[in-house]
Design an enzyme around this catalytic site. Structure first.
Site, PDB file in Angstrom:
ATOM      1  N   SER A  85       0.794  -1.236   0.000  1.00  0.00           N
ATOM      2  CA  SER A  85       0.000   0.000   0.000  1.00  0.00           C
ATOM      3  C   SER A  85       0.820   1.278   0.000  1.00  0.00           C
ATOM      4  CB  SER A  85      -0.942   0.023   1.204  1.00  0.00           C
ATOM      5  OG  SER A  85      -2.071  -0.771   0.955  1.00  0.00           O
ATOM      6  N   LYS A  88       0.148   3.639  -2.735  1.00  0.00           N
ATOM      7  CA  LYS A  88      -0.938   4.618  -2.659  1.00  0.00           C
ATOM      8  C   LYS A  88      -0.414   6.050  -2.567  1.00  0.00           C
ATOM      9  CE  LYS A  88      -4.694   1.813  -0.662  1.00  0.00           C
ATOM     10  NZ  LYS A  88      -4.129   0.452  -0.558  1.00  0.00           N
ATOM     11  N   SER A 143      -6.163   2.666   4.499  1.00  0.00           N
ATOM     12  CA  SER A 143      -5.567   2.034   3.321  1.00  0.00           C
ATOM     13  C   SER A 143      -6.626   1.290   2.516  1.00  0.00           C
ATOM     14  CB  SER A 143      -4.446   1.072   3.738  1.00  0.00           C
ATOM     15  OG  SER A 143      -3.551   0.842   2.686  1.00  0.00           O
TER      16      SER A 143
END
Length: 397
Positions: A85, A88, A143
């Site tokens: 993640s 991101k 997330s």
């Protein structure tokens, strides 16, 4: 003559160069590995500072000054690994400025249909209207892949968003990064590096919204009607969860986990007017290890980093006038060969040395067969250290 006809084009160039007087031979074009030649090497890179923290078992890490961009220390800075993640950060840096935070959007079934099974979720439901601010809170705090996919569909779809993220990575000169999905979930070929993730964090933190979201500890999230539920940031150094202390001066940025990638984290903290960025990828131990090792490296940077001499730099985006660089060795086969031929400061290209020596030997009467063997060995040496590639994972947070 039959053997000579099968010589590589590089060998012919070498023969030609060797036949010229030294004053007439053109020097090899300078090629700089992104971030500096030293970061192209594996292992620990540090100069002029006291000993680094012990028990750093991550597969890659990097410490950089957020203001100057100087890399103070690193380990396998350009090693390509699954980012989870932390990718991101690139998603946010690419899409965040496209929508006003007060804009409202009613989620449909189609917006959530392509969220990978096993994803981390903030809890978005079809039929509920969310503000853009709430969607970004879902991205940064929990997330949430569901929030990422909703924003991606608002942006024109997953494929369009992935293409824009890859273009943004190229502009940032994050040349180790290959984007397959906007959420960072495990997909074959989706890779990044400690260097690139630090570039994403530095770029994102220049924006007030990015900085505000990644530093938010808790928020109320819509549950339908007038109901809400509280969400908490999964960054344990920010919240002090799971037995960790809140790290003094921490301002973000993003953590990640998948069963394939393990733990990744990029953190930023400010003390005494100085901001440091640390990325840690794939420590062998699970649990709190990625946060503990990040905290150790931040401590080292604040305590010892002032005496460290830079081993590299976070480059500027091409769109901001940054000088174009080349991928580090191992980014892909072509990049490995190109970087192997890149001259370091004050040194000629290894390809030029090989070709010039081979050309001279040929002119002095050495056989073409021997020349071709030398070139083949050089090609084999330049092509080693191929990149890793990942396969699908089962769970991410």
């Amino acid at each position: 003559m039959r053997d000579c006809s099968r010589l590589s084009r590089r060998a012919v160039l070498g023969l030609t160069a060797a036949a010229l007087p030294l004053s007439a031979a053109a020097p090899a074009a300078a090629t700089t590995v992104v971030g500096g030649e030293r970061l192209a090497h594996g292992g620990v890179q540090v100069r002029g500072a006291s000993a680094l923290p012990r028990k750093l078992d991550a597969r890659a890490w990097l410490v950089a000054d957020g203001e100057s961009g100087e890399v103070l220390a690193s380990f396998n800075a350009h090693r390509r690994l699954a980012p989870a993640s932390t990718l991101k950060m690139l998603f946010a840096d690419t899409v965040l400025g496209k929508f006003d935070r007060g804009e409202r959007y009613k989620v449909t079934d189609e917006d959530l249909a392509d969220v990978p099974a096993g994803s981390s979720l903030v809890g978005i439901k079809p039929g509920i209207t969310y503000t853009v601010e709430q969607l970004w809170q879902g991205v940064f705090l929990r997330s949430g892949n569901d929030a990422v996919h909703v924003l991606s569909h608002m942006n024109g779809g997953i494929a369009k968003t992935v293409a824009e993220m890859q273009a943004r990575a190229q502009d940032l000169q994050a040349l180790d990064t290959r984007v397959v999905s906007p959420d960072g979930f495990d997909h074959k070929g989706q890779l990044s590096s400690a260097y690139d993730l630090t570039l994403f964090a530095r770029s994102g933190l220049k924006g007030a919204d990015f900085r505000g979201y990644c530093g938010t500890r808790t928020a109320d999230f819509p549950a339908g009607g007038r109901k809400t539920f509280q969400i908490q940031n999964t960054d344990r150094l920010l919240t002090g969860a799971w037995g960790l202390d809140v790290y003094e001066g921490l301002i973000g940025v993003k953590n990640g986990y998948t069963s394939h990638a393990g733990n990744t984290f990029t953190g930023a903290a400010t003390r005494g007017g100085r901001t440091l960025l640390v990325t840690v990828m794939h420590p062998h131990a699970g649990g709190n290890a990625v946060y503990e090792q990040t905290a150790k490296l931040l401590d080292w940077g604040f305590e010892q980093g002032s005496s460290a001499r830079a081993v590299g730099a976070l480059v500027e985006p091409l769109s901001a006038g940054g000088a174009s660089a080349s991928p580090a060795p191992g980014a892909d086969g072509k990049a490995a060969r190109a970087a192997a031929g890149a001259p370091g400061p004050g040194h000629p290209s290894s390809w030029r040395l090989l070709e010039g020596a081979a050309g001279s030997a040929a002119l002095l009467g050495a056989g073409a067969w021997a020349l071709r063997r030398r070139l083949t060995r050089g090609l084999a040496a330049a092509a080693e250290d191929r990149p890793e590639s990942g396969t699908g994972g089962r769970r991410r947070t």
